[in-house]
Design a protein around this motif. Structure first.
Motif, PDB file in Angstrom:
ATOM      1  N   ALA A   7     -63.011  -0.499  -3.301  1.00  0.00           N
ATOM      2  CA  ALA A   7     -62.979   0.744  -4.070  1.00  0.00           C
ATOM      3  C   ALA A   7     -64.249   1.530  -3.811  1.00  0.00           C
ATOM      4  O   ALA A   7     -65.336   0.957  -3.665  1.00  0.00           O
ATOM      5  CB  ALA A   7     -62.844   0.455  -5.564  1.00  0.00           C
ATOM      6  N   LEU A  23     -58.668   3.120  -3.494  1.00  0.00           N
ATOM      7  CA  LEU A  23     -58.495   1.666  -3.436  1.00  0.00           C
ATOM      8  C   LEU A  23     -57.731   1.316  -2.172  1.00  0.00           C
ATOM      9  O   LEU A  23     -56.791   2.032  -1.795  1.00  0.00           O
ATOM     10  CB  LEU A  23     -57.694   1.169  -4.639  1.00  0.00           C
ATOM     11  N   ALA A  32     -55.096  -0.836  -9.766  1.00  0.00           N
ATOM     12  CA  ALA A  32     -54.761   0.482 -10.311  1.00  0.00           C
ATOM     13  C   ALA A  32     -54.045   0.360 -11.649  1.00  0.00           C
ATOM     14  O   ALA A  32     -54.286   1.146 -12.577  1.00  0.00           O
ATOM     15  CB  ALA A  32     -53.910   1.259  -9.316  1.00  0.00           C
ATOM     16  N   CYS A 103     -62.676   0.001 -11.806  1.00  0.00           N
ATOM     17  CA  CYS A 103     -61.946  -0.640 -10.701  1.00  0.00           C
ATOM     18  C   CYS A 103     -62.619  -1.942 -10.285  1.00  0.00           C
ATOM     19  O   CYS A 103     -61.943  -2.944 -10.005  1.00  0.00           O
ATOM     20  CB  CYS A 103     -61.846   0.309  -9.508  1.00  0.00           C
TER      21      CYS A 103
END
Length: 456
Positions: A7, A23, A32, A103
């Motif tokens: 990411a 990503l 996600a 993330c």
């Protein structure tokens, strides 16, 4: 690491309308799903098809902190060849950073510089020359430089090199059969055909090598030193090219005492301008240091604009400057064309590629100088959509391939035998494979991608 999900922010730092966090990897959809909740509860991130988008909210530990859009790309139909999700949030450093942190907390790893493009290369989505073109396209300032990079990204260079490889491979197959299996009664190569193929390959590579410098100028720009005596008009020229008053201009000799730097776009070329101290004899220690730096910048520059005062006869300093410019990519600008001319340009003409009468206070002189610079550096004759070499790695490989093809021609002409020709053809093929990346070592790949930015 190739197997991990990565990411990073894929847009430039700073405030903007949107920021994109990308990503890539096998767990992209799972990561996600932990940070993005679709506005429609019936929609599931894990079930999203490729080339689709969902609107929703970004969450960090179940706290919604922004709303935006998620774009989905299923492997292998993505930039990297892996599952990819691009999360578009509102632009701003704080929001984008928090989304990346979310993330990472959800299982992703930070992307290294150039890792997305590196994965695209390793997964066969891009060749090495195309991968290199990505960074050229990102960094291009001029339209022609961007067009050259886009042509390389589209495979123009790879196609040209592959065509030369195909010719040499066919030639080498015949040579190898004739040298290694004499009992099979393989027909010897026609000498005329051998010369034709090797000559054509050498010419194609020669053309790429000859255009390298001009292509590099279009992609990367060129360092340009503005030099001349005090009050010749150097700072006025800098301001003219910059389009604003970048340097202080006064009638007092020695106003500029250090090198003044300014990047400008002159036509299709980015000039990294260096306005230098006036060149004269002085006992002022500070001014003398500025003059020393001026001479140093002249020696380093890829382009020299030497400014002379056209309202005065040539001085000893003018002639000394002209002689220092001999054999260099230098243009003499005889300034103050709006005043009666006292300067004999013929005295300095032998030392310069061209001598131009100009008035550095008039906008029209900018166009005259731009045309002269393009002509001197060869950028005006470049086809921006044609194949071109980019960077020392590609140039070095092309030079080795060209020299090997020339060596094969010399071996054939010198009667050294087809086995000697075969060795040279092998060397040429190895060099071309190095250029396209087929033989690229891990060290070469590291070198290519180390200049990339994070997020690309």
């Amino acid at each position: 690491m190739q197997g991990s999900t990565i990411a990073a922010i894929a847009t430039p730092p700073g405030a903007g309308g949107i920021a994109v966090v990308r990503l890539s990897g096998a767990e992209s959809y799972a990561v996600a799903a932990r940070v993005f909740h679709p506005a429609n509860p019936a929609k599931k991130v894990e079930q999203a098809k490729g080339y689709t988008a969902l609107f929703g909210h970004f969450v960090d530990r179940e706290e919604a902190f922004d709303e935006g859009v998620a774009l989905f790309f299923r492997a292998p139909h993505s930039y990297t060849g892996e599952d990819v999700v691009e999360l578009s949030c509102h632009g701003g450093s704080a929001v984008a950073r928090r989304l990346v942190e979310a993330c990472l907390a959800a299982g992703a790893q930070p992307a290294a510089p150039g890792e997305y493009t590196r994965r695209a290369f390793l997964n066969g989505k891009l060749g090495l020359t195309q991968a290199e073109a990505v960074m050229d396209l990102i960094s291009a300032d001029g339209r022609q430089g961007a067009a050259l990079a886009n042509a390389a990204l589209g495979g123009a260079l790879a196609k040209k090199i592959n065509a030369q490889k195909a010719q040499l491979t066919a030639l080498q197959a015949h040579l190898a059969a004739w040298v290694d299996f004499p009992e099979e009664d393989v027909p010897e190569l026609d000498p005329a055909h051998l010369r034709t193929v090797l000559g054509a390959v050498r010419e194609e590579l020669d053309g790429l090598i000859r255009s390298y410098d001009a292509g590099a100028v279009l992609r990367e720009g060129v360092d340009c030193a503005i030099v001349g005596r005090p009050n010749a008009g150097k700072s006025t020229l800098l301001n003219l090219l910059a389009g604003f008053d970048r340097a202080i201009v006064t009638p007092v000799a020695g106003t500029t005492r250090d090198v003044v730097e300014q990047a400008v776009q002159l036509g299709d070329i980015r000039l990294n301008l260096f306005d230098t101290a006036g060149l004269r004899e002085t006992e002022d220690a500070i001014e003398a240091e500025g003059i020393r730096r001026s001479w140093k910048k002249l020696e380093e520059a890829g382009l020299i604009l030497a400014v002379f005062d056209g309202s005065e006869p040539p001085s000893r300093e003018d002639l000394a400057l002209a002689q220092r410019c001999a054999g260099r990519p230098a243009i003499a600008l005889v300034n103050k064309e709006d005043k009666p001319t006292q300067f004999d340009a013929e005295l300095i003409a032998p030392y310069f590629a061209m001598v131009l009468p100009v008035c550095c206070r008039e906008e029209g002189s900018r166009k005259v100088i731009a045309a002269a610079v393009a002509r001197l550096l060869g950028t005006g004759s470049i086809d921006p959509h044609a194949a071109s070499l980019s960077g020392q790695r590609q140039l070095s490989a092309a030079l080795r391939a060209r020299d090997a093809a020339a060596g094969a021609l010399d071996a054939a002409a010198g009667g050294f035998g087809l086995d000697a020709v075969s060795v040279c053809v092998d060397d040429a093929l190895d060099a071309l494979c190095d250029l396209t990346g087929e033989n690229a070592s891990e060290a070469v790949i590291e070198q290519v991608f180390e200049r990339f930015c994070v997020g690309k």
